[in-house]
Design an enzyme around this catalytic site. Structure first.
Site, mmCIF file in Angstrom:
data_model
loop_
_atom_site.group_PDB
_atom_site.id
_atom_site.type_symbol
_atom_site.label_atom_id
_atom_site.label_comp_id
_atom_site.label_asym_id
_atom_site.label_seq_id
_atom_site.Cartn_x
_atom_site.Cartn_y
_atom_site.Cartn_z
ATOM 1 N N THR A 49 0.826 -1.213 0.000
ATOM 2 C CA THR A 49 0.000 0.000 0.000
ATOM 3 C C THR A 49 0.857 1.259 0.000
ATOM 4 O OG1 THR A 49 -1.788 -1.154 1.151
ATOM 5 C CG2 THR A 49 -1.825 1.253 1.224
ATOM 6 N N CYS A 50 1.947 1.208 0.738
ATOM 7 C CA CYS A 50 2.842 2.368 0.822
ATOM 8 C C CYS A 50 3.446 2.696 -0.542
ATOM 9 C CB CYS A 50 3.965 2.088 1.824
ATOM 10 S SG CYS A 50 3.372 1.585 3.455
#
Length: 245
Positions: A49-50
């Site tokens: 996600t990052c």
């Protein structure tokens, strides 16, 4: 429970970083004094996600945020400076300052250091974002305390909407290209001349093939340009699109 620190000063911490191959210590005083800063913190560099959403969208909206009074955008993670530097280069995140909280001191001072031993991560930062004005935390968006890695409120769009709900966000532009393609070069030059930034997806890169191109665009030639999800087409069609605009 994770504490909301709005109205408080940021923790007094010294970060160990690398600048042009040399060690350099940077204090929170140097980072925040006299500036309006957006800081977003996340669990780890190179994590899904990052890497795919959180940092890239802040990087994309950085010019808009800066046009609305933000002096600097900072991504903080409990990683060492070598990892953060490599991650920034991998994502081409030129608009973001990547800050290594290697010992977790800043995250602990924020009350955001959490245990992720079940993932083999050890101590990491909870995901959140905040607006800091001259060292004072003006606003925080803290992800809800639930299982997994929630990503609901610390995103760049939420921060921009708080700072200026009427701010015009940049268009989403994707260009499918192949190496050595003169029409691709023409399309990219045209987009640049109109002030558009774009994501380039090159054939042969990260496994993208002609079959993939055809499946996505319905065509087997390059370039293929999309603006805000609308398929524009090749370089000639892009020129026609701008003439109509």
């Amino acid at each position: 429970m994770l504490a909301n620190k709005e109205g408080h000063k940021v923790p007094d911490v010294t970060f160990r970083t690398r600048v042009e191959g040399e060690w350099k210590s940077i204090t929170t005083q140097e980072i925040f004094k006299g500036k309006r800063v957006v800081l977003f913190a996340l669990p780890g560099a190179f994590t899904p996600t990052c890497s795919t959403t959180h940092l890239p969208r802040y990087n994309e909206l950085a010019p808009t945020l800066k046009a609305n009074g933000i002096d600097e955008l900072i991504c903080l993670s409990v990683n060492d400076t070598f990892v953060m530097e490599a991650w920034g280069k991998d994502l081409d995140a030129a608009n973001i300052t990547l800050l290594p909280d290697g010992n977790g001191h800043f995250s602990a001072g924020m009350g955001m250091l959490v245990d992720k031993e079940d993932l083999g991560f050890g101590k990491r930062s909870w995901r959140y974002s905040m607006l800091v004005n001259d060292g004072i935390i003006e606003k925080m968006f803290i992800e809800p305390e639930k299982a997994g890695d929630p990503f609901e409120v610390s995103d760049a769009d939420t921060m921009l909407d708080f700072i200026n709900p009427s701010a015009k966000k940049p268009d989403h532009v994707s260009v499918f290209t192949k190496p050595g393609c003169p029409h691709c070069k023409r399309a990219k030059q045209l987009l640049a001349s109109k002030g558009f930034t774009y994501e380039e997806v090159a054939l042969g890169s990260h496994g993208l093939s002609y079959a993939s191109l055809n499946a996505i665009t319905g065509r087997g030639t390059t370039p293929q340009v999309y603006i805000n999800g609308k398929h524009i087409g090749g370089a000639d069609e892009l020129e026609a699109y701008f003439k109509k605009a």
